[in-house]
Design a protein around this motif. Structure first.
Motif, PDB file in Angstrom:
ATOM      1  N   ASN A   1      19.101   5.663  -6.462  1.00  0.00           N
ATOM      2  CA  ASN A   1      18.127   5.408  -7.565  1.00  0.00           C
ATOM      3  C   ASN A   1      16.772   4.895  -7.189  1.00  0.00           C
ATOM      4  OD1 ASN A   1      19.778   6.365  -9.732  1.00  0.00           O
ATOM      5  ND2 ASN A   1      21.117   4.248  -9.050  1.00  0.00           N
ATOM      6  N   VAL A   2      16.224   5.160  -6.071  1.00  0.00           N
ATOM      7  CA  VAL A   2      15.010   4.643  -5.463  1.00  0.00           C
ATOM      8  C   VAL A   2      13.803   5.004  -6.501  1.00  0.00           C
ATOM      9  CG1 VAL A   2      13.213   4.892  -3.712  1.00  0.00           C
ATOM     10  CG2 VAL A   2      15.656   4.681  -3.090  1.00  0.00           C
ATOM     11  N   ASP A   3      13.329   4.274  -7.124  1.00  0.00           N
ATOM     12  CA  ASP A   3      12.061   4.695  -8.246  1.00  0.00           C
ATOM     13  C   ASP A   3      10.815   4.394  -7.753  1.00  0.00           C
ATOM     14  OD1 ASP A   3      10.967   1.507  -8.934  1.00  0.00           O
ATOM     15  OD2 ASP A   3      13.142   1.444  -8.908  1.00  0.00           O
ATOM     16  N   THR A   4       9.827   4.936  -8.354  1.00  0.00           N
ATOM     17  CA  THR A   4       8.400   5.172  -7.876  1.00  0.00           C
ATOM     18  C   THR A   4       7.823   3.863  -7.933  1.00  0.00           C
ATOM     19  OG1 THR A   4       7.872   6.017 -10.091  1.00  0.00           O
ATOM     20  CG2 THR A   4       8.325   7.482  -8.499  1.00  0.00           C
ATOM     21  N   ASP A   5       8.586   2.789  -8.669  1.00  0.00           N
ATOM     22  CA  ASP A   5       7.639   1.452  -8.592  1.00  0.00           C
ATOM     23  C   ASP A   5       8.209   0.949  -7.017  1.00  0.00           C
ATOM     24  OD1 ASP A   5       7.805   1.669 -11.782  1.00  0.00           O
ATOM     25  OD2 ASP A   5       6.688  -0.090 -11.224  1.00  0.00           O
ATOM     26  N   GLN A   6       9.170   1.223  -6.643  1.00  0.00           N
ATOM     27  CA  GLN A   6       9.612   0.911  -5.309  1.00  0.00           C
ATOM     28  C   GLN A   6       8.406   1.619  -4.312  1.00  0.00           C
ATOM     29  OE1 GLN A   6      10.951  -1.799  -5.606  1.00  0.00           O
ATOM     30  NE2 GLN A   6      11.674  -1.228  -7.702  1.00  0.00           N
ATOM     31  N   ILE A   7       8.494   2.896  -4.340  1.00  0.00           N
ATOM     32  CA  ILE A   7       7.881   3.718  -3.538  1.00  0.00           C
ATOM     33  C   ILE A   7       6.397   3.384  -3.330  1.00  0.00           C
ATOM     34  CG2 ILE A   7       7.032   5.895  -2.859  1.00  0.00           C
ATOM     35  CD1 ILE A   7       9.560   7.155  -4.433  1.00  0.00           C
TER      36      ILE A   7
ATOM     37  N   ASN B   1       0.945   1.221   1.692  1.00  0.00           N
ATOM     38  CA  ASN B   1       1.448   0.403   0.812  1.00  0.00           C
ATOM     39  C   ASN B   1       2.973   1.160   0.450  1.00  0.00           C
ATOM     40  OD1 ASN B   1      -0.306  -1.793   0.614  1.00  0.00           O
ATOM     41  ND2 ASN B   1      -1.435  -0.390  -0.428  1.00  0.00           N
ATOM     42  N   LEU B   2       3.339   1.978   1.069  1.00  0.00           N
ATOM     43  CA  LEU B   2       4.485   2.842   0.838  1.00  0.00           C
ATOM     44  C   LEU B   2       5.673   1.715   0.882  1.00  0.00           C
ATOM     45  CD1 LEU B   2       6.615   5.402   0.415  1.00  0.00           C
ATOM     46  CD2 LEU B   2       6.103   5.375   2.793  1.00  0.00           C
TER      47      LEU B   2
ATOM     48  N   ARG C   1       8.925  -3.604   2.187  1.00  0.00           N
ATOM     49  CA  ARG C   1       8.378  -3.451   3.529  1.00  0.00           C
ATOM     50  C   ARG C   1       7.884  -5.073   4.003  1.00  0.00           C
ATOM     51  NH1 ARG C   1       4.357   0.999   4.397  1.00  0.00           N
ATOM     52  NH2 ARG C   1       3.313   0.414   6.320  1.00  0.00           N
ATOM     53  N   PHE C   2       7.209  -5.737   3.116  1.00  0.00           N
ATOM     54  CA  PHE C   2       6.429  -6.895   3.390  1.00  0.00           C
ATOM     55  C   PHE C   2       6.970  -8.118   2.493  1.00  0.00           C
ATOM     56  CE2 PHE C   2       3.800  -3.211   4.738  1.00  0.00           C
ATOM     57  CZ  PHE C   2       3.220  -3.616   5.818  1.00  0.00           C
ATOM     58  N   HIS C   3       6.562  -9.353   3.106  1.00  0.00           N
ATOM     59  CA  HIS C   3       6.954 -10.385   2.381  1.00  0.00           C
ATOM     60  C   HIS C   3       5.584 -10.622   1.804  1.00  0.00           C
ATOM     61  CE1 HIS C   3      10.625 -11.840   4.219  1.00  0.00           C
ATOM     62  NE2 HIS C   3      10.042 -11.562   5.590  1.00  0.00           N
ATOM     63  N   ALA C   4       5.651 -11.516   0.441  1.00  0.00           N
ATOM     64  CA  ALA C   4       4.711 -11.918  -0.320  1.00  0.00           C
ATOM     65  C   ALA C   4       3.557 -12.291   0.372  1.00  0.00           C
ATOM     66  CB  ALA C   4       4.860 -13.123  -1.359  1.00  0.00           C
TER      67      ALA C   4
ATOM     68  N   GLY D   1      11.693  -7.842   8.668  1.00  0.00           N
ATOM     69  CA  GLY D   1      12.307  -7.379   9.711  1.00  0.00           C
ATOM     70  C   GLY D   1      13.424  -6.349   9.490  1.00  0.00           C
ATOM     71  N   ASP D   2      14.023  -6.341   8.454  1.00  0.00           N
ATOM     72  CA  ASP D   2      15.333  -5.677   8.139  1.00  0.00           C
ATOM     73  C   ASP D   2      15.181  -4.465   7.310  1.00  0.00           C
ATOM     74  OD1 ASP D   2      14.407  -7.038   5.767  1.00  0.00           O
ATOM     75  OD2 ASP D   2      16.474  -7.631   5.062  1.00  0.00           O
TER      76      ASP D   2
END
Ligand code: SF4
Lengths: 465, 199
Positions: B17-23, B40-41, B46-49, B55-56
């Motif tokens: 259920n990977v949603d497009t808000d995560q993508i 920004n994919l 992928r990134f901290h604030a 890393g994970d």
């Protein structure tokens, strides 16, 4: 005798421009709604191809996703948002399109203004570059969300190449318990059939519980069809529908009304027509619902604990979701603290929603622990609420009554929930970060949101009415 | 641009259920062009604030690379934002493999030269195992023959014939439909009387 047809099939078949072996159907689009986020690249496409907008008078534009909900008379502060809204203004100008932009008295969330202005009518095909276009199906039309390439396609040709989806019927029969709203019905359905259970289908909602709903309550249900993966949802037009449309600005008038009515009455599914899939539920089984996870399928009745088995995803997904939400399996949601209450979005920001909330909170006080934003779906809703004095009730209780837009539903404007904070929201998506990076969302009905606003906790609203 | 044979290692994303808000989160939808979304994919995974990489997350793990994304069931659900497909394409993916795709995402992907390949749950599990065991394992996708090859296996996949032609030849819907404009005007003329509702 002609073969019995479903509501969906009737409308679809009437809109086929061309059906060719090996190709998707070429489907005619009656109404195209556009907004600032998914249209700029499409307008650019027209420019590159050097072609005009095919049917400007079937295209309606508004600005909703990026607009601030405070001080709308001032220029938009956030530079990129302002640029996107300005781009819509200039695109509408150069392509000869009416725009219900910021400050316009018809402005609002695209799925709120369509029905409200009478632009959405039974039997139509309606598209918009937004997945909640399914909302419009409540009036008995085929309405679905599309991507920007398809927005460009409709702008260029007033048609789309589409494969005909399969049909699904979801029947809800019986009577809803007091305190249970149409939002609970749809959250319940999604929790039952999962966020992918409707993929590939177009849903028709039917049954006595659906028939007894108001037009606005029906919109809430169709709105969230996409949350079960369905392309769209629809409800057969009936007296409630006709009554709702009659007299609205763009509704047919006089002789055209009579003709329209005859046509509309021919639309409901014929007896004996079949669907590819059927579900039947009993309204009496539905409690006030609330979501605990990070997709809309992770919802439960308020009296039930969070499941300790994976629902709608793998075990790892469930663990990830609960971890993000800071909740534990088997925990009950009742009593869970909330920090923000958001009453708005195309799911629940119509006048009826605001009336329900105002009626419930009148004479009560908001909890000191929460901040409450009530964001009307459109300028018309805002005006109506003020005429009815709802704004004063909200003020009295300590709610902020803001100006129309998508707002904290997706946090493209300033209305974001801070990281780690809990928000009970009448919107439609509880995805990670949907309401702002790190924000934690509980989806619920306007009544459940109002109850939480008063107590500061997730509350079973049935105990307060 | 037309779609050729893709031969590449793959990046695994075994989440359902990977949603497009995560993508692509909504706050990155403010652009008015189609470019630059790859940056920004999967932004918040992928990134901290503070914009430092997490890393994970698999895209930050140099063990995995390639132009094929292999993802859990019901990929691309949620918002219709085509920006999700633009971000995936801009990042360099040409193929996404999953056991199930959300409708709108699938259409958006095809309209942006990304091939969504639906495989069975078993094949998906095998692919995850293979990639985890040996991240350099190559997958070969041949659109013309509609086959996916990996680990000495060959699996065929479905794609709609019209969309296949579009991908192979680099056509888009609009060009095709503009050539059918007579049919559209005929349709409109035909229903003028019956369809009093539009205008
Ligand atoms: S209110 Fe939310 S769901 Fe509705 S159109 Fe706006 S962003 Fe989309």
């Amino acid at each position: 005798m002609a073969t019995p047809k479903t509501l969906f099939d009737k409308i679809w078949d009437q809109h086929i421009v061309q059906a060719k072996e090996g190709y998707p159907d070429l489907v005619y689009i009656d109404r195209h709604f556009i907004h600032e986020v998914t249209s700029p690249q499409a307008f650019d496409g027209l420019r590159k191809r050097n072609i005009p907008l095919a049917r400007p008078n079937q295209t309606v534009a508004t600005a909703d996703h990026n607009v601030p909900t405070l001080n709308q008379h001032l220029p938009i502060q956030e530079v990129l948002s302002r640029f996107q809204v300005d781009t819509l203004v200039s695109n509408c100008k150069s392509f000869g399109l009416d725009l219900y932009g910021l400050g316009h008295e018809k402005q609002g969330i695209v799925h709120v203004i369509g029905p409200e202005l009478g632009l959405t009518q039974p039997g139509m095909t309606i598209v918009c570059g937004d997945s909640h276009t399914s909302t419009h199906g409540a009036l008995g039309c085929i309405a679905f969300g599309i991507g920007t390439s398809q927005v460009e396609c409709v702008m260029a040709t007033q048609t789309l190449l589409q494969y005909k989806p399969k049909t699904m019927r979801i029947e809800i029969n019986g009577t809803l318990e007091k305190g249970v709203l149409s939002k609970d019905i749809i959250l319940y359905i999604i929790s039952q059939i999962s966020t992918s259970g409707g993929t590939g289908y177009f849903v028709e909602y039917a049954g006595t519980a659906i028939e007894s709903l108001s037009m606005e309550a029906r919109m809430t249900i169709c709105n969230m069809s996409i949350e079960m993966g369905a392309r769209g949802g629809m409800i057969a037009p009936d007296e409630t529908t006709f009554e709702y449309i009659k007299g609205r600005e763009y509704a047919p008038k006089g002789e055209a009304w009579d003709k329209a009515l005859t046509y509309w009455k021919s639309l409901p599914t014929d007896e004996g027509a079949t669907y590819d899939k059927m579900y039947v539920y009993d309204a009496a089984d539905i409690e006030p619902m609330v979501t605990y996870g990070t997709n809309p399928g992770m919802g439960i009745g308020i009296s039930k604990p969070i499941p300790d088995v994976a629902v709608n995803g793998t075990e790892k997904d469930m663990e990830k979701a609960l971890n993000y939400m800071g909740l534990d399996a088997r925990q009950v949601m009742k009593g869970q603290k909330v920090d923000y209450v958001f009453i708005g979005s195309c799911t629940n920001s119509r006048i009826e929603d605001l009336r329900i909330v105002a009626d419930f909170v009148k004479g009560k006080k908001k909890s000191d622990e929460v901040e409450v934003w009530v964001v009307p779906g459109s300028k018309r809703v805002e005006r109506q609420a003020k005429e009815e004095g709802l704004d004063l009730i909200f003020q009295e209780v300590g709610f902020q009554f803001r100006q129309p837009g998508c707002s904290a539903c997706l946090g493209m404007n300033e209305d974001k929930i801070p990281a780690g904070k809990y928000c009970i929201s009448t919107s439609n998506r509880n995805f990670e970060g949907r309401q702002g990076p790190g924000a934690r969302t509980f989806l619920a009905s306007p009544l459940m949101a109002a109850a939480a606003a008063v107590t500061g906790k997730i509350t079973d609203v049935r105990e307060m009415i | 641009m037309s779609f050729q044979i893709v031969r590449s290692s793959a990046i695994p994303l075994p989440i359902e259920n990977v949603d497009t808000d995560q993508i692509i989160p909504a706050r990155f939808l403010k652009a008015t062009t189609r470019e630059g979304f790859g940056e920004n994919l999967f932004r918040d995974w992928r990134f901290h604030a503070d914009d430092t990489p997490k890393g994970d997350f698999v895209l930050n793990n140099s063990t995995y690379s390639g132009s094929i994304l292999v993802a859990g069931k019901n990929f691309g659900c949620g918002s219709s934002r085509e920006h999700a497909a633009w971000a995936i394409a801009d990042y360099g993916f040409k193929v996404v493999i999953s056991s199930f795709f959300a409708d709108i995402f699938k259409g958006n992907a095809l309209n942006n030269n990304i091939l969504p390949i639906q495989v069975s749950e078993e094949v998906l599990a095998e692919l995850f195992d293979l990639i985890h065991a040996d991240p350099s394992s190559e997958l070969t996708i041949n659109l013309d023959t509609q086959t996916l090859q990996f680990n000495n296996q060959e699996i065929s996949f479905d794609i709609n014939p019209y969309k296949k032609t579009c991908l192979l030849k680099g056509y888009d819907d609009i060009e095709y439909i503009l050539n059918q404009s007579e049919a559209i005007t005929a349709f409109e003329a035909n229903r003028k009387d019956a369809h009093f509702l539009v205008g």
